[in-house]
Design an enzyme around this catalytic site. Structure first.
Site, PDB file in Angstrom:
ATOM      1  N   HIS A 133      55.451  27.356  30.177  1.00 12.65           N
ATOM      2  CA  HIS A 133      55.261  28.237  29.023  1.00 12.65           C
ATOM      3  C   HIS A 133      56.244  27.853  27.929  1.00 12.65           C
ATOM      4  O   HIS A 133      57.408  27.589  28.194  1.00 12.65           O
ATOM      5  CB  HIS A 133      55.503  29.704  29.409  1.00 12.65           C
ATOM      6  N   TYR A 164      56.544  41.243  26.888  1.00 15.73           N
ATOM      7  CA  TYR A 164      57.574  42.266  27.082  1.00 15.73           C
ATOM      8  C   TYR A 164      57.250  43.382  26.103  1.00 15.73           C
ATOM      9  O   TYR A 164      57.335  43.187  24.889  1.00 15.73           O
ATOM     10  CB  TYR A 164      58.967  41.711  26.781  1.00 15.73           C
ATOM     11  N   PRO A 212      66.508  42.781  36.022  1.00 15.38           N
ATOM     12  CA  PRO A 212      65.501  41.715  36.015  1.00 15.38           C
ATOM     13  C   PRO A 212      64.964  41.322  34.628  1.00 15.38           C
ATOM     14  O   PRO A 212      64.311  40.284  34.508  1.00 15.38           O
ATOM     15  CB  PRO A 212      64.372  42.288  36.873  1.00 15.38           C
ATOM     16  N   LYS A 241      66.929  36.261  35.067  1.00 16.27           N
ATOM     17  CA  LYS A 241      68.051  35.326  35.217  1.00 16.27           C
ATOM     18  C   LYS A 241      68.554  35.156  36.645  1.00 16.27           C
ATOM     19  O   LYS A 241      69.269  34.199  36.947  1.00 16.27           O
ATOM     20  CB  LYS A 241      69.232  35.775  34.340  1.00 16.27           C
ATOM     21  N   TYR A 271      66.989  32.634  26.816  1.00 17.67           N
ATOM     22  CA  TYR A 271      65.849  32.795  27.727  1.00 17.67           C
ATOM     23  C   TYR A 271      65.569  31.502  28.492  1.00 17.67           C
ATOM     24  O   TYR A 271      65.356  31.515  29.704  1.00 17.67           O
ATOM     25  CB  TYR A 271      64.613  33.261  26.948  1.00 17.67           C
TER      26      TYR A 271
HETATM   27  C1  PHB Z   1      58.236  38.055  37.034  1.00 17.21           C
HETATM   28  O1  PHB Z   1      57.237  37.368  36.783  1.00 17.21           O
HETATM   29  O2  PHB Z   1      58.423  38.513  38.167  1.00 17.21           O
HETATM   30  C2  PHB Z   1      59.202  38.343  35.962  1.00 17.21           C
HETATM   31  C3  PHB Z   1      59.045  37.753  34.727  1.00 17.21           C
HETATM   32  C4  PHB Z   1      59.937  38.016  33.715  1.00 17.21           C
HETATM   33  C5  PHB Z   1      60.995  38.872  33.947  1.00 17.21           C
HETATM   34  C6  PHB Z   1      61.176  39.438  35.189  1.00 17.21           C
HETATM   35  C7  PHB Z   1      60.281  39.171  36.209  1.00 17.21           C
HETATM   36  O3  PHB Z   1      61.860  39.131  32.946  1.00 17.21           O
END
Ligand code: PHB
Ligand code: APR
Length: 390
Positions: free
Chosen positions: A72, A201, A292, A296, A384
């Site tokens: 991505h 997000y 989460p 990270k 990120y």
């Molecule tokens: C996930 O796909 O589990 C995931 C993706 C992004 C995050 C946290 C978890 O910030």
């Protein structure tokens, strides 16, 4: 039993450390208290920073990730009913992320180790470490009913937040930093094609939501909930309803599918300093936890063991202790950057009733800044995808 490096825990940290040591011709034994099945089924996050993906390849365990991982180059931030793309790679020197489940990373590392031979014991019990202040530390455990002692040159505590290694360090020798959050995440894995090509997000008055994925056929979705929420109160239909409400925007809808797995996780920030005591070195969740948001955790664990392996290689090949002596300080620079980033992303995106309207308007102001200023978006992007030099 005797080995050079005794590794407690077969999560990403312990398994990757074992792999790097094996590549360098250094002996290790990995001891895991859960079963192989349990470790391989445990659903965790799924975003690999560029540096983590590169490490899997150079460690010779990246073939399946290269085939099945999904690269991505951006993520979307949603607020006020609109989506805004953050072009990660354009802003962060071409670096990208790879969507590949931590569970798959663990499976690949286990398969590689079992194929090439160095010991990896599952279902060990009563693990304890001793003599970490001496030249000859040891790990005691039981396996298949019998008590055993593994004598080592070094012990790597890769046994996660609830493990036995960190508590083996005298409390007075450690400083810990901790912060809790009044949020949890309810996550589901659903058998349905992801409804969006990139992660979303979403900031929403009902609470945060995240659209992620594991493969072209598997969606991974999260909603903010209370940390003490009872999963029994969340039948699938209620979860979907909430996901629609939080992720939905005009002209787009979320596709539903069978829920294969669901669970609630709490959130905390936690750091131990230093990450070493005598001949015990902590790595990964044993030393630090991030919430989460930003994914990270796995990436930090892999960055730790890269440094630890390099320090051990210098020690065994040249008697050079400098890498091991610098291990904790070098890790902690990256750890604190990720702690800040994860706290910041979490604070910006979650509904926080304790912060009031003031907090809410600050969040929206920050989101608008991120999605209108290249400088602000670059800050998000480089954190990120993972900073190369911290
Ligand atoms: C996930 O796909 O589990 C995931 C993706 C992004 C995050 C946290 C978890 O910030
Ligand atoms: N003895 C042996 N093994 C243990 C013990 C013990 N006493 N206690 C815990 N373990 C094992 C756990 O069962 C687990 O398999 O140690 C392993 C630790 O692995 P993880 O928790 O996956 O931690 P780590 O390898 O540091 O990876 C960090 O995992 O938790 C996520 O968010 C975190 O994504 C990040 C990644």
């Amino acid at each position: 039993m005797r080995t050079q490096v005794g590794i407690v825990g077969a999560g990403p940290a312990g398994l990757m450390l074992g792999r790097l040591l094996e590549q360098a011709g250094i002996e290790s034994v990995v001891l895991e208290n859960r079963s192989r099945d349990y470790v391989e089924q445990r659903i965790r996050a799924g975003v690999l920073e560029q540096g983590t993906a590169d490490m899997l390849v150079s460690a010779g365990v990246g073939d399946r990730m290269r085939r099945e991982g999904i690269v991505h180059h951006g993520i979307e931030l949603q607020y006020d009913g609109e989506r805004h793309r953050i072009p990660l790679s354009d802003l962060a020197g071409g670096r990208a992320i790879v969507i590949y489940g931590q569970t798959e990373v663990v499976k690949d590392l286990i398969a590689a180790r079992l194929a090439s031979g160095p010991p990896l014991l599952f279902d060990v019990d009563a693990v304890s470490v001793a003599g970490i202040e001496s030249q000859r530390p040891s790990i005691r455990f039981t396996h298949g009913g019998g008590a055993q002692t593994l004598d080592c040159d070094f012990v790597a505590g890769c046994d996660g937040f609830h493990g036995v290694c960190r508590p083996a360090i005298p409390a007075g020798a450690l400083r810990t930093f901790e912060r809790g959050y009044p949020f949890g995440w309810l996550g589901i894995l659903a058998a349905v094609a992801p409804s969006n090509d990139e992660l979303i997000y979403a900031h929403n008055e009902r609470g945060f939501a995240l659209l992620s994925l594991r493969s072209p056929e598997l969606s991974r979705l999260y909603i903010q909930c209370r940390p003490d929420e009872d999963i029994a109160e969340w039948p699938d239909a209620r979860i979907w309803e909430e996901l629609h409400a939080r992720l939905g925007i005009d002209g787009w809808s979320l596709a539903e599918g069978p829920v294969l797995e669901k669970g609630i996780t709490g959130m905390r920030s936690f750091v131990t300093e230093p990450m070493q005591y005598g001949r015990l070195f902590l790595a990964g969740d044993a030393a630090h936890i991030v919430p989460p948001t930003g994914a990270k955790g796995l990436n930090l664990a892999i960055a730790d063991v890269k440094l630890l392996a390099a320090g051990l290689v210098d020690y065994y090949e040249r008697g050079d202790r400098r890498g091991l002596e610098a291990y904790s300080a070098a890790c902690l620079r990256r750890v604190w950057r990720a702690e800040h980033f994860s706290w910041w992303m979490t604070s910006m995106l979650h509904r926080d009733d304790t912060a009031g309207d003031f907090g809410l308007v600050l969040q929206l102001s920050q989101l608008r800044y991120l999605t209108t200023s290249t400088a602000a978006a670059t800050t998000l992007a480089e954190n990120y995808v993972g900073l190369e030099t911290v």
